[in-house]
Design an enzyme around this catalytic site. Structure first.
Site, PDB file in Angstrom:
ATOM      1  CG  HIS B  27      -1.817  -1.185   1.318  1.00 31.50           C
ATOM      2  ND1 HIS B  27      -1.394  -2.448   1.681  1.00 31.50           N
ATOM      3  CD2 HIS B  27      -3.147  -1.302   1.068  1.00 31.50           C
ATOM      4  CE1 HIS B  27      -2.425  -3.287   1.662  1.00 31.50           C
ATOM      5  NE2 HIS B  27      -3.499  -2.624   1.294  1.00 31.50           N
ATOM      6  CG  HIS B 258      -5.860   1.795  -0.528  1.00 36.56           C
ATOM      7  ND1 HIS B 258      -5.688   2.262   0.747  1.00 36.56           N
ATOM      8  CD2 HIS B 258      -6.206   0.488  -0.405  1.00 36.56           C
ATOM      9  CE1 HIS B 258      -5.927   1.286   1.608  1.00 36.56           C
ATOM     10  NE2 HIS B 258      -6.248   0.201   0.949  1.00 36.56           N
ATOM     11  CB  SER B 373     -24.023  -8.974  35.719  1.00 33.94           C
ATOM     12  OG  SER B 373     -25.293  -8.396  35.892  1.00 33.94           O
ATOM     13  CD  GLU B 400     -20.583  -4.862  24.818  1.00 34.66           C
ATOM     14  OE1 GLU B 400     -20.485  -4.207  23.754  1.00 34.66           O
ATOM     15  OE2 GLU B 400     -21.597  -4.843  25.537  1.00 34.66           O
ATOM     16  CG  HIS B 462     -29.002 -11.839  26.850  1.00 29.08           C
ATOM     17  ND1 HIS B 462     -29.754 -11.345  25.812  1.00 29.08           N
ATOM     18  CD2 HIS B 462     -28.584 -10.759  27.560  1.00 29.08           C
ATOM     19  CE1 HIS B 462     -29.796 -10.017  25.903  1.00 29.08           C
ATOM     20  NE2 HIS B 462     -29.094  -9.640  26.958  1.00 29.08           N
TER      21      HIS B 462
END
Lengths: 655, 655
Positions: B27, B258, B373, B400, B462
């Protein structure tokens, strides 16, 4: 006596807190906090007909904050859907009830998509709004003219996918998408200020959205805001200032009310505070009547729509959308047999797509900014953008997760079949949405190129090693890895015909010979089949996928030259093979032969087919940067390296 | 004659285009476009000493746009690092060269982290900046006083993780973090406008950042912008307006430049356009001297720093950071044996962490908004925020992926050991960063609770089903699933002692009995071991993990009652077990016994241990919503359901 607005909203609050209490599990805070906004939406704005939850021109409502499922169950029940019944609601969160912990589209009509994994509901809504605009451009206002509404919480807005989703929506100017943000300032850990200083409206404006604010507990103010929202020429965020758990006098406004039952005392206190003097699960008739009247609003427009459909010049075109012939690509396959192609399977995929896109009007292709590498754009496909919603190709930008979720939304909306590309290694970025495709039974086709160390110099960050196996363990996802142009076409054929779930097609960057010389049937659809049978007495069965089938063929040749018979079994799809009957599987994997797998990825999992006595060749660590043929040598994936190990094994030596 | 600024920048351009040309892969666009900005940064601002790339108080430089790797290799080479040599650069993208396709921290000193998967470099830099502020608060300016610099492209900014990363940085007011945005208006598919209408500076401002702009090809303007950046009290985005591939006269400014070699003709044309009249890979001495002088800037501050370290009152505390005793938790384990705990393993993890955090100062905990939790916050741990960088617990928000990437950055920065929690099912959101933990050899501990259908009512969205197996296939990641409080402590002990890679600990929501009654050694560290041995003649070996070990114990009891001997083998970690010697493994998995696996997840993959003749009990589709004990019944994961099938198998019946 006519029920008041407050009565109607409190019916949601009461059902929600009572159901959570009965289940001793669930999330009362959001339904109680958003009851007023939802009441305005469902009583005045949302276009829907409970008699026919599948009416194609209904508004779509997505509860992105899926933990607040009782809000949706209450609304469906009160407005007159056949389910959930009051009994269903009393069985909230029990096995067999359609009122699952989080809303599941496959359990309950009226649930447009399965939510709970945060951020994805809103991102799917973007896909629904795309499908609506595309079908509107194709069939006109008379058949397609609806909105997509979302209720989202801070979690949905904080997740990374929110950035991707609103970027797509802002770029495409999806002004029929309205997101109602439950701005209650609370996350599970505590106040939002624990983790964020973001000015959310400013971010949405920076991304091409219009933003409106309202007091989420003031009917008139909500109406004012929604009136402004539907008049916008951009997608709209409505900042609804709310109190989480509103009505629970001692717990509202805090994270305590988010994810646990209120408890008997607080439920009683809430009844007093709300002026709700009715036993658990009882809704007075006047309130029921008010809600049923809201649900009945859709009957007339639905009837009128049916008349317009009956008179529509392209009614048949409308109705056949999504019906895919199981032998869709037979002519294309025959042309491949007549004119053999030595191409990368990503190129073979493009060839197949040329045929697909010419036959099926309903495909919408795209790529997460790798169009030229994924070979997802076929000739003549126009770009779908704000100036041309009728186009069929989306430049999703560098947004793999957003693309995948949008495709889920499109597939669930119906009327279109989405496919989209990225590199296989970046399946990890989109994985949570791929899982939801599978869980939701959404027909989405993932085009994942650069599927092994065969991509060469880009190195281990770009070389999938564990990805094939890690995707094969997702239930209801067909993972394809075709070995040549014919298998690639067969994979596409099977993927498109699978109306009840997603498929992922892993494709090579490097050129591969065409190995298939006949195609009387779609052999790939069996999952595994003997591409070549042993000539000498069979002692070995070579199992391979994709680019490694060519290697298996070379291994076979070397073994046969020594009088050792070997089948070459191509295994384009584990899931399909596992679904075959025992006789077929035993025939492919005979007890009395040494089974050997060759796949340029983790060998873990191949034990299922080779047994522990077989041999497994692959790449069990990360890849490396170099020209691809040198990498195959480096990792011992050549006939020259494999044959001696097979011979040693046959001779009883230690491998 | 002294080399000019342009000469120095052009040396980067020339090396980059020549290396890409020689490799016929790579690149060139980004290195040529950002050469001027990088020259200013490395010659005037970046604090580093090529003689010691590991100097702890160096500035960190992260090339988030990792495809532009030749920019970094050129800079390291020119400023005087031992590697890469010119020979290394000539072997760019070849097997064995430290100059891999994308920068790899484990191949080349001076590469702070492995980049290429877009967006993650910047997100790791956020973690580095957190570690810097935390260590500064702990050890003072005299030991820790450096900046983190990032070069990022549009791809890094468009990815969802960017939203999470800058949200964390803005919230924590990480003003020593500067992101240099290569604003060249080009993505792979074409102009950015193909997929985005975003006002990026406005979004950054909305998230708590300061934004500066400059002409990325004007030395003085770059200097002005960086001066402003280092003076800010917020994290800073520097919008560097650049031309991609600057210097290649016919291709610059377009996506053509690119990701492919320029080609011989364009390379020649670029030499003319740049006034670079030197053969490939040749750098005139005056230019080399100028660059070496820039590299030598760090020697004096480094020497001064060493003196300050020698005199520092807590020098020993500084130097021992990261050294973890292999038997760290023995006292805690002994206390568990003395006072048996029937707790969820997530609670057992909290108990272990109480001990860990008291012994090790360097742990930094956190959760993606599931603190209560995940049980990740231990008593006395203060919050790390903008008002208290010395705290050791981060409320990461609902981010997360951003959390995982930040933890990678912290671990790679050194001086801290990060751990962070979410639900196991949401490992999917963070998966691309978990993979990078493993690839980069980063000591990160993932605390993943709610690890099966055992979480109950939240339902299939879940409930992880495929997750354990899908994580086990990631190379260099230890996946732990302890069965009780003792194994949980042992898993923590092993995870913390593993300095060269990540661990993931999967933990139950539901309570589990303490099954271990002795702990003379860390038995879990073997990966699998006989928790209970057969009393009657052994015919069965029961393999189980986590919450299902309790079920295996009940199955064993029923079998033994019928005179059928059965071992219970707990398998807390596949990776560790696979690393044991053959004799140990054969002892655990004897040939002459029926092997039976029990795990509340996909059975695919267990064939490795059970063989195809064994039995595998698990959950091969998605889960369901209901109380957990009912779910175990529903899915046949009870002794009552399993025992008859084992008996049938032993009796030769069809399973």
């Amino acid at each position: 006596m006519t029920a008041s607005f407050a009565d109607c909203a409190n019916a949601i609050r009461a059902l929600s807190m009572d159901a959570v209490e009965a289940a001793n599990s669930g999330h009362p805070g959001m339904p109680m906090g958003m009851a007023d906004v939802a009441t305005v939406l469902f009583q005045r704005y949302l276009k829907f007909d409970p008699v026919d939850p599948a009416w194609p021109d209904r508004d779509r409502f997505v509860l992105s904050a899926g933990h607040g499922s009782m809000l949706l169950y209450s609304l469906l029940h009160l407005t007159g859907y056949a389910r959930p019944t009051l009994e269903d609601i009393k069985n909230f969160r029990q096995i067999g009830s359609p009122c699952a912990g989080h809303p599941e589209n496959f359990e309950l009509a009226g649930v447009e998509c399965t939510t709970g994994p945060l951020g994805q509901g809103l991102a799917m809504a973007v896909g629904m709004a795309i499908a609506e605009r595309h079908l509107n451009a194709t069939f006109g206002d008379e058949l397609v003219d609806h909105r997509t509404w979302v209720i989202a919480g801070d979690g949905c807005l904080m997740e990374g996918i929110n950035h991707e989703a609103i970027g797509i929506a802002g770029h495409l100017k999806l002004n029929r998408l309205v997101v109602l943000w439950d701005d209650n300032n609370i996350t599970i850990d505590g106040p939002v200020s624990l983790s964020s200083v973001e000015d959310i409206p400013a971010r949405y404006r920076a991304t091409g959205w219009h933003v409106v604010e309202c007091d989420g507990h003031d009917e008139a103010d909500i109406v004012r805001a929604l009136d402004e929202a539907v008049a916008s020429d951009k997608p709209v965020l409505v900042k609804c200032r709310t109190i989480i758990g509103k009505g629970a006098p001692n717990k509202q406004g805090s994270s305590k009310v988010h994810g646990s039952p209120l408890g008997k005392d607080e439920v009683a206190a809430a009844r007093v505070a709300l002026g709700w003097n009715h036993p658990a699960f009882e809704i007075p008739q006047d309130i029921r009547d008010a809600w049923l009247a809201a649900g009945a609003r859709g009957a007339a427009p639905h009837a009128a729509w049916k008349e317009r459909l009956a008179a529509h010049p392209d009614r048949l075109g409308w109705e056949r959308r999504g019906d895919v012939q199981p032998n869709l690509l037979q002519p294309h396959v025959q042309s491949l047999l007549a004119n053999t192609q030595k191409v990368a399977t990503r190129k073979a995929s493009e060839l197949a797509l040329e045929a697909v896109n010419a036959i099926l009007d309903e495909t919408i292709g795209g790529s997460a900014d790798l169009t030229g590498s994924n070979n997802t754009l076929t000739k003549g496909l126009q770009r779908l953008d704000a100036d041309n919603y009728g186009g069929r190709y989306i430049n999703y930008g560098i947004r793999e997760f957003g693309m995948a979720a949008a495709m889920n939304g499109m597939a669930l909306h119906g009327g279109v079949i989405p496919y989209g590309g990225t590199f296989l290694v970046f399946a990890d970025y989109a994985r949570a949405a791929i899982r939801l495709s599978a869980l939701q039974h959404a027909r989405v086709v993932y085009v994942m190129t650069h599927d092994s160390i065969g991509l060469g110099e880009d190195g281990p960050t770009h070389q999938p090693v564990e990805h094939l196996m890690s995707l094969r363990v997702i239930p209801n996802l067909d993972v394809w890895r075709p070995c040549d142009a014919v298998e690639t076409a067969e994979a596409w054929e099977a993927a498109l015909a699978k109306a009840d779930g997603p498929s992922l097609i892993a494709l090579s960057r490097q050129n591969l010979p065409q190995l298939r010389t006949e195609a009387a049937e779609n052999r790939s659809a069996r999952g595994a089949y003997a591409l070549l049978e042993a000539e000498a007495p069979r002692k070995v069965v070579l199992l391979a996928t994709g680019s490694e089938v060519e290697i298996a063929v070379a291994v076979r040749e070397a073994l046969e030259a020594q009088g050792i018979g070997a089948d070459v079994v191509s295994v384009p799809c584990f899931e399909r093979f596992d679904a075959q009957d025992v006789a077929y599987r035993r025939d492919i994997l005979p007890q009395d032969a040494l089974k050997v797998s060759i796949e340029a990825g983790t060998t873990f999992g191949w034990e299922r087919y080779t047994g522990n006595d077989g041999l497994r060749f692959g790449v069990d660590g990360f890849g490396a940067s170099g020209p691809y043929l040198k990498l195959y040598e480096h990792f011992g994936l050549t006939a020259g390296a494999i044959v001696p190990q097979i011979l040693a094994k046959l001779n009883g030596e230690q491998a």
